[in-house]
Design an enzyme around this catalytic site. Structure first.
Site, short mmCIF file in Angstrom:
data_model
loop_
_atom_site.label_atom_id
_atom_site.label_comp_id
_atom_site.label_asym_id
_atom_site.label_seq_id
_atom_site.Cartn_x
_atom_site.Cartn_y
_atom_site.Cartn_z
N HIS A 1 -15.68 -12.31 16.61
CA HIS A 1 -14.72 -12.48 15.51
C HIS A 1 -15.39 -13.24 14.38
CE1 HIS A 1 -14.24 -16.61 16.77
NE2 HIS A 1 -13.90 -16.22 17.99
N HIS B 1 -17.72 -16.30 15.20
CA HIS B 1 -19.05 -15.94 15.69
C HIS B 1 -19.89 -15.38 14.54
CE1 HIS B 1 -16.46 -14.88 19.39
NE2 HIS B 1 -17.00 -16.06 19.63
N CYS C 1 -10.38 -29.09 33.45
CA CYS C 1 -9.79 -28.09 32.55
C CYS C 1 -10.49 -26.76 32.78
CB CYS C 1 -9.92 -28.51 31.08
SG CYS C 1 -9.42 -27.18 29.97
N CYS D 1 -12.20 -25.29 29.58
CA CYS D 1 -13.51 -25.88 29.22
C CYS D 1 -14.50 -25.76 30.35
CB CYS D 1 -13.38 -27.35 28.87
SG CYS D 1 -12.30 -27.68 27.50
N CYS E 1 -5.80 -31.42 27.63
CA CYS E 1 -7.14 -31.14 27.12
C CYS E 1 -7.03 -30.97 25.60
CB CYS E 1 -7.68 -29.86 27.75
SG CYS E 1 -9.01 -29.14 26.77
N HIS F 1 -7.65 -27.24 24.58
CA HIS F 1 -6.79 -26.16 25.05
C HIS F 1 -5.31 -26.51 25.07
CE1 HIS F 1 -10.79 -24.86 26.38
NE2 HIS F 1 -10.30 -23.66 26.15
N LYS G 1 -3.01 -10.44 10.27
CA LYS G 1 -2.21 -10.27 9.07
C LYS G 1 -2.46 -8.88 8.48
CE LYS G 1 -1.67 -12.71 4.82
NZ LYS G 1 -2.34 -13.62 3.94
N LYS H 1 -3.55 -6.15 2.56
CA LYS H 1 -2.75 -5.70 1.41
C LYS H 1 -3.29 -4.37 0.88
CE LYS H 1 0.02 -9.24 0.64
NZ LYS H 1 -0.66 -10.53 0.60
N1 MSP Z 1 -20.79 -20.02 25.24
C1 MSP Z 1 -20.53 -21.20 24.50
C2 MSP Z 1 -21.75 -21.67 23.75
C3 MSP Z 1 -22.96 -21.91 24.56
S1 MSP Z 1 -24.33 -22.31 23.57
C4 MSP Z 1 -25.49 -22.79 24.60
C5 MSP Z 1 -19.42 -20.95 23.51
N2 MSP Z 1 -19.15 -19.68 23.17
S2 MSP Z 1 -18.02 -19.20 22.15
O1 MSP Z 1 -17.97 -17.77 22.26
O2 MSP Z 1 -16.80 -19.88 22.39
O3 MSP Z 1 -18.57 -19.52 20.72
C6 MSP Z 1 -18.30 -20.75 20.10
C7 MSP Z 1 -18.92 -20.72 18.74
O4 MSP Z 1 -18.38 -19.64 17.96
C8 MSP Z 1 -18.66 -21.94 17.88
O5 MSP Z 1 -19.51 -22.99 18.16
C9 MSP Z 1 -18.93 -21.38 16.52
O6 MSP Z 1 -20.28 -21.23 16.36
C10 MSP Z 1 -18.26 -20.04 16.61
N3 MSP Z 1 -16.83 -20.09 16.29
C11 MSP Z 1 -15.81 -19.66 17.07
N4 MSP Z 1 -14.65 -19.78 16.36
C12 MSP Z 1 -14.91 -20.30 15.15
C13 MSP Z 1 -14.14 -20.49 13.98
N5 MSP Z 1 -12.84 -20.27 13.92
N6 MSP Z 1 -14.79 -20.89 12.87
C14 MSP Z 1 -16.13 -21.05 12.83
N7 MSP Z 1 -16.87 -20.85 13.90
C15 MSP Z 1 -16.28 -20.72 15.15
O7 MSP Z 1 -18.84 -21.90 23.06
#
Ligand code: MSP
Length: 636
Positions: free
Chosen positions: A18, A21, A126, A129, A143, A146, A295, A298
């Site tokens: 998403h 990422h 948790c 986590c 948590c 969460h 959402k 538009k």
């Molecule tokens: N698998 C672990 C990370 C292990 S690293 C050795 C993990 N994965 S995750 O799929 O949850 O990815 C988390 C990361 O995705 C965040 O640290 C960030 O880089 C990105 N993001 C996920 N949601 C986000 C937002 N809403 N906004 C910005 N970045 C965020 O955690």
């Protein structure tokens, strides 16, 4: 050799990619491309995190084996990145056998050093986590990530003596203040470290979770999620004996979101220290995108996720938006409206107009060829050159310290300055006088040089746009071979190189609102489009009072009338005023005319000047002097 190694988190495969990422991966890509531009040898790593409870549960919910599930989901991540113009060098999976080996190697090493012990533990766990929580870490008994109460769990497990590294880590962060950036996150870690650190549970009994990496020293256990995941940064570069590891580890920079600050800011340094591996150079931590998932779009009438907007609005525009809109480290809002606004204002208007105006005028005045600097530069030209060079230095300073949006702001200020320069210098006026040709050459060359610099500077952010711009400016280098130091040198374009006018770089996005507004707008008289001009420019226009001696209609034309006007000498002028001013009404009238216009032929008849008239709706009203003036009288 200057080297650069950048990583993103490896993403959990229990959900599809998403916007969050995508942001981290795009930022890392921008940083990586910037370092390439600076001449570094770079390595960019991303990948997927595939073990653990959550993934096993997701596979179960999907009704397939974990391996089949992670293969499919990891594939989706892998295929997403090229679609966003992301160029990673490696894609690692925690299920890769090489990775598994390295995790086991590190575990054994740390175990042999006596830093892992076995103990019964009862605590609050948790599932989200995948870790135990200390009471004081909970918020209202829940948590904090969460918003769910943890469950009580007791089991014997392996623990890493993390607490032992607390003082060392405090010392390291004091001695290396830029290690965790921006500072607010360093401060956050430092404040975690004010409380005593607990040891870290790193295992799970196989009978409860088989979907993990077996501990090399106890087959009844698999490793806990962080001890598996964090080590990807090492296994991907062939730790412990690979050349890549030797070359790249000393310069590694991790990019993460603020959600995983603690594992990266505390567990990871302690793990590295315990394994006898040097600390990472930088941990770069960004904020969160707040979105309104689901959402309605538009303009496209369907439910879209932010990531789906990228192909709809263009990858480069999407990348630009993310980097321009978020100040690195702080949270930001994502909305389609904001995206469209940036596209229309910054990309279509500012950058797009500068580029197309510059190329269109080069095509028109110089037959599509890059002119030389003709006349000596004047103060305006020098100011624009200095602004451009200033922009390059700001850009070079800001990006390494994560000021992506500041670097872009600087580039856009330069674009703004160049657009103002065009309005001010008004090349179309210079083009009217052959004597000013050398000046016109300098002006257009100055503009072409600015466009080239901008084309280079936007490369890490908008690689396709950069490629398009440079190609149309006749720069032969591929974007991958660009070097900031060489390719932004003022004057580096080659005289005589063919430029390509082409289409606009960023078409405006017509929003429903904009369309509606347009409909409601009463067609008024066209907006005055005259730029501000110098007195000097105005003085170049030779305005005279003339007396019309003869007037006759031009055959086959409704509008044109042929005049003989006395301005101290006789002038033949063809004027488009016949509809409102029949020839017979004109003889004997005084008029105001431009006397030094380049002669043109209208319906085959030469015209040596232009009569001035005010346009009033459909009507034309002649501009006349007050009282009688001697023919040829100068107007100033
Ligand atoms: N698998 C672990 C990370 C292990 S690293 C050795 C993990 N994965 S995750 O799929 O949850 O990815 C988390 C990361 O995705 C965040 O640290 C960030 O880089 C990105 N993001 C996920 N949601 C986000 C937002 N809403 N906004 C910005 N970045 C965020 O955690």
């Amino acid at each position: 050799m200057n080297r650069f190694y950048v990583t993103t988190p490896i993403y959990y495969v229990n959900a599809e990619p998403h916007i969050g990422h995508a942001y981290t991966t795009i930022v890392a890509d921008v940083m990586n491309r910037f370092h390439k531009l600076m001449g570094f040898t770079t390595f960019f790593l991303t990948g997927t995190d595939e073990h653990g409870d959550k993934i096993a549960q997701a596979a179960q919910a999907a009704g397939i084996e974990p391996k089949a599930y992670v293969d499919r989901m990891s594939g989706i991540f892998r295929q997403t990145w090229p679609k966003l113009n992301i160029e990673n060098d490696k894609f690692i999976r925690t299920t890769d056998s090489e990775h598994v080996k390295v995790v086991q190697y590190v575990l054994q090493k740390v175990f042999d050093a006596g830093e892992i012990y076995f103990s019964a533990y009862k605590g609050l766990y948790c599932v989200g986590c995948e870790r135990f929580y200390a009471e004081r870490e909970l918020v209202d008994g829940k948590c904090p990530d969460h918003d769910r109460p943890p469950v009580e769990r007791e089991e014997a497990n392996y623990f890493f003596r993390m607490s032992k590294y607390q003082d060392w880590l405090i010392g390291h962060l004091e001695a290396n203040p830029g290690c965790i950036r921006p500072e607010r996150y360093r401060n956050e870690v430092v404040s975690f470290l004010r409380e005593p650190l607990e040891d870290l549970c790193i295992s799970r009994p196989v009978e409860r979770l088989a979907w993990g990496i077996p501990l090399p020293f106890d087959k009844n256990y698999v490793t806990y999620v962080w001890f598996d995941a964090l080590i990807n940064y090492l296994s991907a570069i062939d730790y412990p004996d690979g050349e890549l590891y030797r070359d790249l580890w000393p310069v590694v920079q991790h990019f993460i979101g603020k959600d995983i600050l603690k594992p990266h800011g505390i567990y990871w340094p302690a793990m590295l220290k315990a394994a006898g591996i040097s600390m990472y150079r930088h941990l770069n931590v960004h904020g969160y995108w707040r979105t309104d998932e689901g959402k309605m779009s538009k303009s496209h009438g369907t439910v879209v996720r932010p990531l789906d907007l990228a192909p709809l609005y263009g990858l480069d525009a999407f990348r630009y938006f993310l980097l321009r809109e978020m100040a690195f480290g702080l949270d930001a809002n994502f909305s389609e409206e904001a995206l469209v606004q940036r596209i229309n204002a910054d990309l279509a208007n500012d950058l797009g107009n500068l580029f197309s105006r510059t190329l269109a005028m080069t095509a028109r005045y110089f037959d599509e060829k890059t002119p030389p600097f003709g006349s000596e530069p004047d103060s305006m030209d020098i100011a624009l050159r200095e602004k451009t060079e200033d922009t390059i230095s700001q850009y070079r300073e800001e990006i390494p310290r994560l000021g992506f949006h500041k670097a872009l702001t600087a580039v856009w200020e330069c674009i703004g300055a160049a657009n103002k320069y065009i309005d001010y210098v008004a090349p179309w006026n210079l083009a009217k006088d052959a004597r000013l040709f050398p000046r016109l050459q300098t002006v257009m060359r100055t503009l072409l040089e600015v466009n080239k610099v901008v084309g280079v500077l936007v490369c890490p952010f908008m690689p396709s746009t950069s490629a398009k711009m440079l190609e149309r400016l006749g720069v032969e280098k591929k974007t991958a071979d660009l070097r900031l130091a060489e390719d932004t040198v003022w004057g580096s374009l080659k005289e005589g190189t063919r430029v390509i006018k082409g289409e606009s770089l960023f078409p405006r996005v017509e929003t429903d609102k904009a369309k509606e507004k347009k409909k409601m707008e009463v067609p008024a008289s066209p907006a005055p489009e005259a730029p501000v001009i110098d007195m000097e420019v105005f003085r170049q226009v030779d305005l005279r009072v003339g007396l019309i001696k003869k007037a006759e209609k031009v055959p086959k034309s409704e509008k044109l009338v042929k005049l003989i006007v006395d301005i101290g000498e006789e002038r033949q002028i063809v004027a488009g005023i016949a509809k409102t001013h029949p020839p017979e009404t004109l003889v004997g009238r005084q008029v105001v005319l431009v006397a030094n216009l380049k002669p043109v032929k209208l319906m085959g008849i030469e015209s040596h000047g232009m009569i001035l008239a005010a346009v009033d709706g459909q009507e034309l009203r002649l501009v006349v002097p007050e009282g009688n003036v001697t023919p040829g009288g100068k107007i100033s």
